[in-house]
Design a protein around this motif. Structure first.
Motif, PDB file in Angstrom:
ATOM      1  N   VAL A  33       1.857   0.986   3.661  1.00  0.00           N
ATOM      2  CA  VAL A  33       2.607   1.629   2.575  1.00  0.00           C
ATOM      3  C   VAL A  33       3.801   0.742   2.245  1.00  0.00           C
ATOM      4  O   VAL A  33       4.460   0.205   3.152  1.00  0.00           O
ATOM      5  N   GLY A  34       4.069   0.582   0.966  1.00  0.00           N
ATOM      6  CA  GLY A  34       5.201  -0.248   0.584  1.00  0.00           C
ATOM      7  C   GLY A  34       5.657   0.015  -0.833  1.00  0.00           C
ATOM      8  O   GLY A  34       5.220   0.965  -1.487  1.00  0.00           O
ATOM      9  N   ILE A  35       6.547  -0.857  -1.294  1.00  0.00           N
ATOM     10  CA  ILE A  35       7.128  -0.762  -2.631  1.00  0.00           C
ATOM     11  C   ILE A  35       6.614  -1.921  -3.470  1.00  0.00           C
ATOM     12  O   ILE A  35       6.660  -3.084  -3.033  1.00  0.00           O
ATOM     13  N   GLN A  41      -3.815 -11.551   5.713  1.00  0.00           N
ATOM     14  CA  GLN A  41      -2.774 -10.566   5.430  1.00  0.00           C
ATOM     15  C   GLN A  41      -3.236  -9.187   5.894  1.00  0.00           C
ATOM     16  O   GLN A  41      -4.426  -8.942   6.102  1.00  0.00           O
ATOM     17  N   GLY A  42      -2.266  -8.287   6.059  1.00  0.00           N
ATOM     18  CA  GLY A  42      -2.565  -6.938   6.520  1.00  0.00           C
ATOM     19  C   GLY A  42      -1.316  -6.089   6.452  1.00  0.00           C
ATOM     20  O   GLY A  42      -0.290  -6.494   5.876  1.00  0.00           O
ATOM     21  N   ALA A  43      -1.368  -4.921   7.068  1.00  0.00           N
ATOM     22  CA  ALA A  43      -0.230  -3.994   7.018  1.00  0.00           C
ATOM     23  C   ALA A  43       0.898  -4.399   7.958  1.00  0.00           C
ATOM     24  O   ALA A  43       2.053  -4.016   7.745  1.00  0.00           O
ATOM     25  N   PHE A  44       0.579  -5.170   9.007  1.00  0.00           N
ATOM     26  CA  PHE A  44       1.614  -5.638   9.918  1.00  0.00           C
ATOM     27  C   PHE A  44       2.190  -6.931   9.345  1.00  0.00           C
ATOM     28  O   PHE A  44       1.843  -8.052   9.741  1.00  0.00           O
ATOM     29  N   ALA A  45       3.083  -6.778   8.397  1.00  0.00           N
ATOM     30  CA  ALA A  45       3.610  -7.924   7.658  1.00  0.00           C
ATOM     31  C   ALA A  45       4.824  -7.488   6.847  1.00  0.00           C
ATOM     32  O   ALA A  45       5.124  -6.294   6.745  1.00  0.00           O
ATOM     33  N   SER A  46       5.515  -8.460   6.277  1.00  0.00           N
ATOM     34  CA  SER A  46       6.644  -8.137   5.402  1.00  0.00           C
ATOM     35  C   SER A  46       6.181  -7.815   3.991  1.00  0.00           C
ATOM     36  O   SER A  46       6.802  -7.009   3.291  1.00  0.00           O
ATOM     37  N   HIS A  47       5.095  -8.455   3.540  1.00  0.00           N
ATOM     38  CA  HIS A  47       4.567  -8.271   2.193  1.00  0.00           C
ATOM     39  C   HIS A  47       3.043  -8.365   2.235  1.00  0.00           C
ATOM     40  O   HIS A  47       2.457  -8.787   3.230  1.00  0.00           O
ATOM     41  N   ALA A  48       2.417  -8.004   1.140  1.00  0.00           N
ATOM     42  CA  ALA A  48       0.972  -8.177   0.978  1.00  0.00           C
ATOM     43  C   ALA A  48       0.651  -8.255  -0.509  1.00  0.00           C
ATOM     44  O   ALA A  48       1.405  -7.748  -1.350  1.00  0.00           O
ATOM     45  N   VAL A  49      -0.453  -8.894  -0.824  1.00  0.00           N
ATOM     46  CA  VAL A  49      -0.931  -8.999  -2.201  1.00  0.00           C
ATOM     47  C   VAL A  49      -2.342  -8.424  -2.247  1.00  0.00           C
ATOM     48  O   VAL A  49      -3.253  -8.943  -1.590  1.00  0.00           O
ATOM     49  N   TRP A  50      -2.500  -7.332  -3.009  1.00  0.00           N
ATOM     50  CA  TRP A  50      -3.793  -6.662  -3.066  1.00  0.00           C
ATOM     51  C   TRP A  50      -4.210  -6.398  -4.505  1.00  0.00           C
ATOM     52  O   TRP A  50      -3.376  -6.342  -5.405  1.00  0.00           O
ATOM     53  N   LYS A  51      -5.510  -6.196  -4.681  1.00  0.00           N
ATOM     54  CA  LYS A  51      -6.011  -5.784  -5.994  1.00  0.00           C
ATOM     55  C   LYS A  51      -5.468  -4.399  -6.326  1.00  0.00           C
ATOM     56  O   LYS A  51      -5.564  -3.469  -5.515  1.00  0.00           O
ATOM     57  N   ALA A  52      -4.944  -4.259  -7.535  1.00  0.00           N
ATOM     58  CA  ALA A  52      -4.351  -2.978  -7.933  1.00  0.00           C
ATOM     59  C   ALA A  52      -5.366  -1.850  -7.880  1.00  0.00           C
ATOM     60  O   ALA A  52      -5.015  -0.701  -7.575  1.00  0.00           O
ATOM     61  N   ALA A  53      -6.628  -2.143  -8.154  1.00  0.00           N
ATOM     62  CA  ALA A  53      -7.666  -1.110  -8.196  1.00  0.00           C
ATOM     63  C   ALA A  53      -7.933  -0.492  -6.836  1.00  0.00           C
ATOM     64  O   ALA A  53      -8.551   0.582  -6.753  1.00  0.00           O
ATOM     65  N   PHE A  54      -7.457  -1.133  -5.763  1.00  0.00           N
ATOM     66  CA  PHE A  54      -7.697  -0.614  -4.422  1.00  0.00           C
ATOM     67  C   PHE A  54      -6.396  -0.194  -3.731  1.00  0.00           C
ATOM     68  O   PHE A  54      -6.339  -0.093  -2.508  1.00  0.00           O
ATOM     69  N   LEU A  55      -5.398   0.082  -4.559  1.00  0.00           N
ATOM     70  CA  LEU A  55      -4.146   0.652  -4.070  1.00  0.00           C
ATOM     71  C   LEU A  55      -4.049   2.099  -4.522  1.00  0.00           C
ATOM     72  O   LEU A  55      -4.687   2.500  -5.505  1.00  0.00           O
ATOM     73  N   LYS A 114       6.181  -5.019  -1.008  1.00  0.00           N
ATOM     74  CA  LYS A 114       7.034  -5.180   0.164  1.00  0.00           C
ATOM     75  C   LYS A 114       6.704  -4.027   1.099  1.00  0.00           C
ATOM     76  O   LYS A 114       6.873  -2.858   0.739  1.00  0.00           O
ATOM     77  N   ILE A 115       6.196  -4.335   2.285  1.00  0.00           N
ATOM     78  CA  ILE A 115       5.716  -3.301   3.198  1.00  0.00           C
ATOM     79  C   ILE A 115       6.902  -2.628   3.891  1.00  0.00           C
ATOM     80  O   ILE A 115       7.781  -3.299   4.442  1.00  0.00           O
ATOM     81  N   THR A 116       6.905  -1.308   3.851  1.00  0.00           N
ATOM     82  CA  THR A 116       7.963  -0.528   4.514  1.00  0.00           C
ATOM     83  C   THR A 116       7.456   0.196   5.752  1.00  0.00           C
ATOM     84  O   THR A 116       8.200   0.384   6.708  1.00  0.00           O
TER      85      THR A 116
END
Length: 334
Positions: free
Chosen positions: A60-62, A115-129, A35-37
């Motif tokens: 950045v998000g939770i 998808q991108g940072a200008f959004a309510s949520h995003a789904v990304w590979k954990a290895a690149f977080l 969830k992007i904050t």
């Protein structure tokens, strides 16, 4: 309909920000739902505002949910991401921890454009977080995901060392962060700006010396410069700065601009100068950047805007006019 639906903000042919929806059928075993904050606004986002793609790459998000194979993150963790989304993992560059230069890399604007940072949520590979250190707020962390990683990578990866005499042209979105990193690395930091207006601020950020350059035909700065970081949106008068570079000095053109990079030929050869290209950090250096920023209290100077279509347009308009001091951060629920 099953799966996950979330709000995104896209560019459009006329440059207007459009609110839309993105759908993901499921979270894959190696992925994380966030969830992007907070989302930083970068100059690169301006380049793509007329494209049919979701904008933003300083996110950045939770963590809300993790895939079955993810062990590095759990629900409730703060996490961020930047320009790079994925790489092949087996080429020479990936095996040497330079995955930013992987020929199959997945990056902002070239992949995952739904998808991108200008959004309510995003789904990304954990290895690149990236985990966000407790000492860094989410608002401060967002600009570090690209701007911070970009300037730190250039310094860390290309032999900037303590006591080196480092010059930074421009006290802006990149420059004000570069001053802090160089100063905390133990460098002698010389700052060049068009006018005297930012002298005190540059000093407070860690500059050892400050010189206003508008209307100046010759720079008198004493000892020559070992590393020159150009962080302005336009190229400087190279003849002015080449005269104050030390033999074997390195020039880092940090900003992206249209057209060719034109420089005087003879001084490059006669002084043995290096023009060093540098991109965003690969993951290992990105993690070091966040640790370094946390340990040394490095903080971007930010202005906050709502993470809405109207907020994005307001922030972009101010950025275009040079009115942002110095990084715009979009905040969900603001």
């Amino acid at each position: 309909m099953t799966g996950i639906d979330f709000t995104v903000f896209k560019g459009s042919p006329n440059g207007k920000i459009i609110e839309a929806k993105t759908h993901k059928e499921t979270i894959k075993p190696d992925e994380v739902l966030l969830k992007i904050t907070h989302a930083g606004l970068c100059g690169t986002d301006q380049h793509h505002k007329t494209a049919d793609m979701v904008l933003g790459h300083e996110g950045v998000g939770i963590v809300q949910q993790v895939g079955s194979q993810v062990t590095a993150f759990k629900a409730g963790d703060r996490a961020g991401w930047g320009f790079l989304h994925d790489s092949c993992g087996h080429c020479d560059e990936c095996l040497n921890a330079n995955e930013m230069f992987c020929p199959e890399r997945a990056t902002y604007a070239n992949s995952n454009t739904d998808q991108g940072a200008f959004a309510s949520h995003a789904v990304w590979k954990a290895a690149f977080l990236f985990h966000i250190p407790d000492a860094i707020t989410s608002s401060d962390a967002a600009p570090l995901m690209c701007a911070g990683a970009t300037v730190f990578n250039a310094m860390y990866s290309y032999n900037v060392r303590p006591t080196d005499r480092v010059a930074i042209i421009g006290v802006g979105g990149l420059g004000h962060i570069a001053i802090q990193f160089a100063a905390k690395m133990g460098c002698e930091v010389v700052v060049f700006s068009g006018s005297e207006s930012k002298r005190n601020e540059a000093r407070s950020l860690g500059a050892s010396e400050f010189y206003a350059t508008r209307g100046v035909s010759t720079l008198e700065i004493g000892k020559p410069i070992k590393h020159l970081f150009v962080t302005t949106s336009h190229n400087p008068d190279w003849n002015l700065f080449f005269r104050v570079l030390a033999p074997n000095a390195t020039i880092f053109p940090m900003t992206v601009s249209e057209g060719n990079l034109a420089m005087p030929h003879i001084p490059i050869v006669s002084k043995g100068l290096t023009i060093q290209g540098s991109f965003c950090a690969s993951r290992g250096v990105h993690v070091k950047m966040l640790r370094f920023a946390a340990i040394n209290g490095i903080k971007p100077i930010t202005q906050e805007f709502p993470l809405t279509a109207e907020g994005i347009e307001e922030a972009m308009a101010k950025l275009s006019k040079g009115e942002v001091r110095y990084r715009a951060v979009l905040v969900a629920g603001r």
